[in-house]
Design an enzyme around this catalytic site. Structure first.
Site, PDB file in Angstrom:
ATOM      1  N   HIS A 228      87.611 -18.022  91.156  1.00 10.29           N
ATOM      2  CA  HIS A 228      86.331 -18.503  91.568  1.00 10.29           C
ATOM      3  C   HIS A 228      85.487 -17.817  90.511  1.00 10.29           C
ATOM      4  O   HIS A 228      85.870 -16.722  89.834  1.00 10.29           O
ATOM      5  CB  HIS A 228      85.881 -17.725  93.121  1.00 10.29           C
TER       6      HIS A 228
ATOM      7  N   ASN B 162     111.691 -18.890  98.177  1.00  5.14           N
ATOM      8  CA  ASN B 162     111.883 -18.109  99.154  1.00  5.14           C
ATOM      9  C   ASN B 162     110.974 -17.795 100.326  1.00  5.14           C
ATOM     10  O   ASN B 162     109.617 -18.301 100.142  1.00  5.14           O
ATOM     11  CB  ASN B 162     112.951 -16.823  99.041  1.00  5.14           C
TER      12      ASN B 162
END
Length: 208
Positions: free
Chosen positions: A133, A102
């Site tokens: 990271h 959606n």
């Protein structure tokens, strides 16, 4: 349809509605199906020409979505799927059949990718990132090495609105993820989870 056709003036608004509510595509009346199918066929052909993307039969992909699949980060979309407006999809991604994404969702497959089983529904504003990271203090965050473990979502899973799913997570078949949850660990089959971090709050098999 001619320029004097009274339905013509409604077409842009009808397209706009479909962009944000794609499930209506499969409920269109015959008088709308001709232009809607042609519209989708043209856009999907353009996508497959521009990006490394494979699209199954009878899909709806909003031209207002942002889809990127460079070589090595292929996107595969099964049959009867929809992708609504303002989504950002970056491969590698694999969607089974009848998957619904959606509006305003973000899915980034990182290096390993995101796998989504058939009949899974992802509600608006959810975000899935299959990378992370490093955080060592020797370097700034943006200079850290990026890792990727991948995300796997089973079949017939319901992911509520504004859910976050982090890299390395596996969500089992038939699970339900409550609205505003942050999923940081594996979710068993049939589990209902909610919260930040998400915790098991029930079993779908016990719901009537």
């Amino acid at each position: 349809m001619t320029e004097h056709d009274p339905l013509l003036k409604y077409r842009e608004q009808h397209k706009h509605r479909l962009n944000y509510m794609p499930w209506l595509y499969w409920r269109l009346k015959d008088k709308h199906l001709t232009w809607a199918r042609a519209w989708q066929a043209e856009y999907q052909a353009y996508l497959q020409d521009m990006e490394d993307i494979e699209i199954g039969e009878n899909c709806f992909i909003s031209p207002l979505a942002h889809i990127f699949a460079e070589r090595g980060r292929k996107i595969k979309i099964g049959h009867h799927c929809f992708i609504a407006a303002d989504c950002v999809l970056h491969g590698a991604l694999t969607l089974g059949d009848e998957v619904a994404i959606n509006h305003h969702c973000t899915l980034d497959g990182g290096r390993v990718g995101i796998q989504i089983g058939s009949q899974t529904r992802i509600a608006a504003y959810s975000h899935l990132y299959a990378f992370n990271h490093g955080m060592k203090m020797e370097h700034s965050i943006y200079q850290q090495a990026v890792t990727s473990k991948g995300i796997t979502i089973g079949r017939d899973v319901w992911i509520g609105a504004d859910v976050g799913i982090v890299d390395g997570v596996h969500i089992g078949d038939y699970a339900v993820i409550g609205m505003n949850s942050m999923v940081t660990k594996h979710v068993p089959d049939y589990a209902m989870v909610a919260g930040n971090p998400a915790q098991v709050i029930g079993d779908r098999r016990h719901k009537k």
